[in-house]
Design a protein around this motif. Structure first.
Motif, PDB file in Angstrom:
ATOM      1  N   ALA A  72      42.071   9.742  56.650  1.00  0.00           N
ATOM      2  CA  ALA A  72      42.873  10.879  57.107  1.00  0.00           C
ATOM      3  C   ALA A  72      42.832  11.962  56.047  1.00  0.00           C
ATOM      4  O   ALA A  72      43.014  11.681  54.856  1.00  0.00           O
ATOM      5  N   PHE A  73      42.556  13.191  56.466  1.00  0.00           N
ATOM      6  CA  PHE A  73      42.548  14.337  55.576  1.00  0.00           C
ATOM      7  C   PHE A  73      43.502  15.363  56.154  1.00  0.00           C
ATOM      8  O   PHE A  73      43.569  15.548  57.367  1.00  0.00           O
ATOM      9  N   THR A  74      44.232  16.039  55.298  1.00  0.00           N
ATOM     10  CA  THR A  74      45.145  17.083  55.736  1.00  0.00           C
ATOM     11  C   THR A  74      44.731  18.382  55.068  1.00  0.00           C
ATOM     12  O   THR A  74      44.610  18.432  53.838  1.00  0.00           O
ATOM     13  N   GLY A  75      44.500  19.412  55.863  1.00  0.00           N
ATOM     14  CA  GLY A  75      44.147  20.725  55.328  1.00  0.00           C
ATOM     15  C   GLY A  75      45.387  21.568  55.117  1.00  0.00           C
ATOM     16  O   GLY A  75      46.295  21.575  55.945  1.00  0.00           O
ATOM     17  N   ASN A  76      45.457  22.253  53.999  1.00  0.00           N
ATOM     18  CA  ASN A  76      46.568  23.150  53.700  1.00  0.00           C
ATOM     19  C   ASN A  76      45.986  24.489  53.284  1.00  0.00           C
ATOM     20  O   ASN A  76      45.404  24.625  52.214  1.00  0.00           O
ATOM     21  N   PHE A  77      46.124  25.490  54.139  1.00  0.00           N
ATOM     22  CA  PHE A  77      45.609  26.821  53.860  1.00  0.00           C
ATOM     23  C   PHE A  77      46.715  27.750  53.358  1.00  0.00           C
ATOM     24  O   PHE A  77      46.557  28.950  53.351  1.00  0.00           O
ATOM     25  N   GLY A  78      47.833  27.170  52.961  1.00  0.00           N
ATOM     26  CA  GLY A  78      48.947  27.947  52.458  1.00  0.00           C
ATOM     27  C   GLY A  78      50.152  27.930  53.372  1.00  0.00           C
ATOM     28  O   GLY A  78      51.144  28.597  53.116  1.00  0.00           O
ATOM     29  N   GLN A  79      50.093  27.143  54.447  1.00  0.00           N
ATOM     30  CA  GLN A  79      51.222  27.053  55.374  1.00  0.00           C
ATOM     31  C   GLN A  79      52.396  26.307  54.746  1.00  0.00           C
ATOM     32  O   GLN A  79      53.507  26.373  55.232  1.00  0.00           O
ATOM     33  N   ARG A  80      52.143  25.608  53.648  1.00  0.00           N
ATOM     34  CA  ARG A  80      53.197  24.964  52.868  1.00  0.00           C
ATOM     35  C   ARG A  80      52.764  25.092  51.397  1.00  0.00           C
ATOM     36  O   ARG A  80      51.599  25.382  51.109  1.00  0.00           O
ATOM     37  N   PRO A  81      53.664  24.850  50.448  1.00  0.00           N
ATOM     38  CA  PRO A  81      53.290  25.004  49.033  1.00  0.00           C
ATOM     39  C   PRO A  81      52.115  24.098  48.664  1.00  0.00           C
ATOM     40  O   PRO A  81      51.991  22.979  49.149  1.00  0.00           O
ATOM     41  N   PHE A  82      51.261  24.605  47.781  1.00  0.00           N
ATOM     42  CA  PHE A  82      50.150  23.803  47.277  1.00  0.00           C
ATOM     43  C   PHE A  82      50.664  22.776  46.283  1.00  0.00           C
ATOM     44  O   PHE A  82      51.652  23.006  45.581  1.00  0.00           O
ATOM     45  N   ALA A  83      49.980  21.653  46.173  1.00  0.00           N
ATOM     46  CA  ALA A  83      50.330  20.626  45.191  1.00  0.00           C
ATOM     47  C   ALA A  83      50.041  21.123  43.775  1.00  0.00           C
ATOM     48  O   ALA A  83      50.700  20.724  42.822  1.00  0.00           O
ATOM     49  N   TYR A  84      49.058  22.004  43.626  1.00  0.00           N
ATOM     50  CA  TYR A  84      48.656  22.556  42.335  1.00  0.00           C
ATOM     51  C   TYR A  84      48.533  24.069  42.478  1.00  0.00           C
ATOM     52  O   TYR A  84      48.224  24.581  43.560  1.00  0.00           O
ATOM     53  N   THR A  85      48.732  24.775  41.385  1.00  0.00           N
ATOM     54  CA  THR A  85      48.631  26.234  41.393  1.00  0.00           C
ATOM     55  C   THR A  85      47.204  26.652  41.737  1.00  0.00           C
ATOM     56  O   THR A  85      46.243  26.077  41.226  1.00  0.00           O
ATOM     57  N   ALA A  86      47.089  27.664  42.578  1.00  0.00           N
ATOM     58  CA  ALA A  86      45.765  28.193  42.927  1.00  0.00           C
ATOM     59  C   ALA A  86      45.113  28.781  41.670  1.00  0.00           C
ATOM     60  O   ALA A  86      45.808  29.300  40.790  1.00  0.00           O
ATOM     61  N   PRO A  87      43.789  28.717  41.570  1.00  0.00           N
ATOM     62  CA  PRO A  87      43.105  29.298  40.411  1.00  0.00           C
ATOM     63  C   PRO A  87      43.388  30.796  40.303  1.00  0.00           C
ATOM     64  O   PRO A  87      43.657  31.466  41.308  1.00  0.00           O
TER      65      PRO A  87
END
Length: 113
Positions: A72-87
């Motif tokens: 199972a993979f879950t995509g997060n495009f920003g609809q919820r907080p990221f687990a890590y800070t974006a570069p």
């Protein structure tokens, strides 16, 4: 980016980054202005995977081994907080980070077209 062996693929496998497994978070930084893509494992860059990317469609693909167990993979495009800070220089792909579209006015009616 293939989790079982950490290789990157563009038709054949090439040594790239660390392997990954259950509960690891894989980030993708795609820069179509520069034509580059970099993958991150748990917030740590694995290095630039590819450059000279171009075109209208680029599909970053992350996969684990092809074993018999379900994945199972879950995509997060920003609809919820990221687990890590974006570069630095990157933002979530969501409407709040897109510019407001400019809608011009016109005196031409549909009947005149």
């Amino acid at each position: 980016y293939y989790g079982l062996n950490g290789q990157k693929y563009n038709s054949t496998g090439v040594t790239y980054g660390a392997t990954f497994a259950t509960n690891d978070v894989i980030g993708v930084a795609l820069d179509m202005d520069a034509g580059t893509i970099t993958f991150y494992k748990n917030g740590v860059s694995q290095g630039q995977a590819f450059n000279n990317l171009s075109g209208n469609v680029v599909l970053p693909f992350v996969m684990d081994d092809l074993g018999a167990t379900a994945k199972a993979f879950t995509g997060n495009f920003g609809q919820r907080p990221f687990a890590y800070t974006a570069p630095s220089g990157f933002k979530a792909l969501c409407t709040q980070n897109l510019p407001t579209p400019t809608i011009g006015t016109s005196s031409t009616t549909l009947a005149e077209l």
